[in-house]
Design a protein around this motif. Structure first.
Motif, PDB file in Angstrom:
ATOM      1  N   ALA A  90     -29.345   9.276 -40.868  1.00 24.07           N
ATOM      2  CA  ALA A  90     -29.231   8.910 -39.449  1.00 24.07           C
ATOM      3  C   ALA A  90     -27.831   8.404 -39.077  1.00 24.07           C
ATOM      4  O   ALA A  90     -27.682   7.601 -38.168  1.00 24.07           O
ATOM      5  N   ILE A  91     -26.810   8.871 -39.803  1.00 22.47           N
ATOM      6  CA  ILE A  91     -25.411   8.594 -39.460  1.00 22.47           C
ATOM      7  C   ILE A  91     -24.616   9.871 -39.700  1.00 22.47           C
ATOM      8  O   ILE A  91     -25.046  10.746 -40.442  1.00 22.47           O
ATOM      9  N   ASP A  92     -23.459   9.966 -39.054  1.00 22.18           N
ATOM     10  CA  ASP A  92     -22.557  11.081 -39.349  1.00 22.18           C
ATOM     11  C   ASP A  92     -21.321  10.517 -40.053  1.00 22.18           C
ATOM     12  O   ASP A  92     -21.269   9.324 -40.356  1.00 22.18           O
ATOM     13  N   HIS A  93     -20.339  11.379 -40.326  1.00 19.93           N
ATOM     14  CA  HIS A  93     -19.179  10.903 -41.074  1.00 19.93           C
ATOM     15  C   HIS A  93     -18.405   9.824 -40.327  1.00 19.93           C
ATOM     16  O   HIS A  93     -17.886   8.901 -40.949  1.00 19.93           O
ATOM     17  N   ALA A  94     -18.352   9.918 -39.015  1.00 14.34           N
ATOM     18  CA  ALA A  94     -17.645   8.900 -38.234  1.00 14.34           C
ATOM     19  C   ALA A  94     -18.368   7.561 -38.299  1.00 14.34           C
ATOM     20  O   ALA A  94     -17.732   6.504 -38.470  1.00 14.34           O
ATOM     21  N   ASP A  95     -19.704   7.589 -38.185  1.00 12.03           N
ATOM     22  CA  ASP A  95     -20.488   6.358 -38.295  1.00 12.03           C
ATOM     23  C   ASP A  95     -20.308   5.710 -39.669  1.00 12.03           C
ATOM     24  O   ASP A  95     -20.339   4.487 -39.791  1.00 12.03           O
ATOM     25  N   ALA A  96     -20.161   6.553 -40.689  1.00 11.12           N
ATOM     26  CA  ALA A  96     -19.986   6.061 -42.058  1.00 11.12           C
ATOM     27  C   ALA A  96     -18.566   5.556 -42.307  1.00 11.12           C
ATOM     28  O   ALA A  96     -18.294   4.948 -43.337  1.00 11.12           O
ATOM     29  N   GLY A  97     -17.661   5.820 -41.375  1.00  9.12           N
ATOM     30  CA  GLY A  97     -16.275   5.375 -41.521  1.00  9.12           C
ATOM     31  C   GLY A  97     -15.476   6.210 -42.506  1.00  9.12           C
ATOM     32  O   GLY A  97     -14.506   5.727 -43.089  1.00  9.12           O
ATOM     33  N   MET A  98     -15.866   7.474 -42.665  1.00  7.39           N
ATOM     34  CA  MET A  98     -15.183   8.348 -43.613  1.00  7.39           C
ATOM     35  C   MET A  98     -13.889   8.895 -43.013  1.00  7.39           C
ATOM     36  O   MET A  98     -13.893   9.423 -41.919  1.00  7.39           O
ATOM     37  N   CYS A  99     -12.801   8.776 -43.767  1.00  6.43           N
ATOM     38  CA  CYS A  99     -11.526   9.359 -43.352  1.00  6.43           C
ATOM     39  C   CYS A  99     -11.396  10.748 -43.980  1.00  6.43           C
ATOM     40  O   CYS A  99     -12.206  11.145 -44.820  1.00  6.43           O
ATOM     41  N   ALA A 100     -10.394  11.478 -43.596  1.00  5.89           N
ATOM     42  CA  ALA A 100     -10.186  12.842 -44.098  1.00  5.89           C
ATOM     43  C   ALA A 100     -10.031  12.871 -45.619  1.00  5.89           C
ATOM     44  O   ALA A 100     -10.543  13.777 -46.279  1.00  5.89           O
ATOM     45  N   ASP A 101      -9.341  11.877 -46.189  1.00  9.16           N
ATOM     46  CA  ASP A 101      -9.177  11.832 -47.639  1.00  9.16           C
ATOM     47  C   ASP A 101     -10.514  11.657 -48.343  1.00  9.16           C
ATOM     48  O   ASP A 101     -10.773  12.279 -49.372  1.00  9.16           O
ATOM     49  N   GLU A 102     -11.352  10.810 -47.804  1.00  2.14           N
ATOM     50  CA  GLU A 102     -12.662  10.578 -48.405  1.00  2.14           C
ATOM     51  C   GLU A 102     -13.546  11.823 -48.295  1.00  2.14           C
ATOM     52  O   GLU A 102     -14.215  12.203 -49.254  1.00  2.14           O
ATOM     53  N   ILE A 103     -13.527  12.461 -47.147  1.00  2.00           N
ATOM     54  CA  ILE A 103     -14.314  13.676 -46.949  1.00  2.00           C
ATOM     55  C   ILE A 103     -13.861  14.765 -47.921  1.00  2.00           C
ATOM     56  O   ILE A 103     -14.680  15.490 -48.486  1.00  2.00           O
ATOM     57  N   SER A 104     -12.572  14.867 -48.157  1.00  2.00           N
ATOM     58  CA  SER A 104     -12.040  15.925 -49.013  1.00  2.00           C
ATOM     59  C   SER A 104     -12.535  15.821 -50.454  1.00  2.00           C
ATOM     60  O   SER A 104     -12.554  16.817 -51.174  1.00  2.00           O
ATOM     61  N   ARG A 105     -12.974  14.642 -50.883  1.00  2.00           N
ATOM     62  CA  ARG A 105     -13.518  14.496 -52.243  1.00  2.00           C
ATOM     63  C   ARG A 105     -14.797  15.308 -52.436  1.00  2.00           C
ATOM     64  O   ARG A 105     -15.176  15.606 -53.558  1.00  2.00           O
ATOM     65  N   TYR A 106     -15.447  15.657 -51.346  1.00  2.00           N
ATOM     66  CA  TYR A 106     -16.722  16.376 -51.407  1.00  2.00           C
ATOM     67  C   TYR A 106     -16.580  17.864 -51.063  1.00  2.00           C
ATOM     68  O   TYR A 106     -17.570  18.569 -50.956  1.00  2.00           O
ATOM     69  N   ALA A 107     -15.363  18.342 -50.923  1.00  2.25           N
ATOM     70  CA  ALA A 107     -15.102  19.712 -50.460  1.00  2.25           C
ATOM     71  C   ALA A 107     -15.642  20.789 -51.394  1.00  2.25           C
ATOM     72  O   ALA A 107     -15.931  21.898 -50.955  1.00  2.25           O
ATOM     73  N   ASP A 108     -15.781  20.476 -52.674  1.00  2.00           N
ATOM     74  CA  ASP A 108     -16.277  21.463 -53.625  1.00  2.00           C
ATOM     75  C   ASP A 108     -17.797  21.616 -53.582  1.00  2.00           C
ATOM     76  O   ASP A 108     -18.351  22.495 -54.235  1.00  2.00           O
TER      77      ASP A 108
END
Length: 63
Positions: free
Chosen positions: A21-39
């Motif tokens: 019930a949250i999205d990446h913005a709600d979770a406070g994820m920055c682009a660097d953090e999101i990129s860790r999950y790109a694979d």
């Protein structure tokens, strides 16, 4: 490493909303953090993020 594009991020946010019930913005994820999950697929990335940050899944409250 896979590149995060708008489709992947949209699908990731849909999975995050469905599981937690949250999205990446709600979770406070920055682009660097999101990129860790790109694979990972967006769904796998959302579930992995939830496990790593001990998020409570919304689907555990009802069957």
């Amino acid at each position: 490493m896979n590149r995060i594009d708008a489709d992947w991020l949209r699908e990731f946010d849909e999975a995050m909303l469905g599981f937690f019930a949250i999205d990446h913005a709600d979770a406070g994820m920055c682009a660097d953090e999101i990129s860790r999950y790109a694979d990972l697929s967006p769904k796998e990335a959302a579930l992995t993020y939830g496990v790593e940050y001990d998020l409570c899944r919304v689907d555990t409250f009802w069957s």
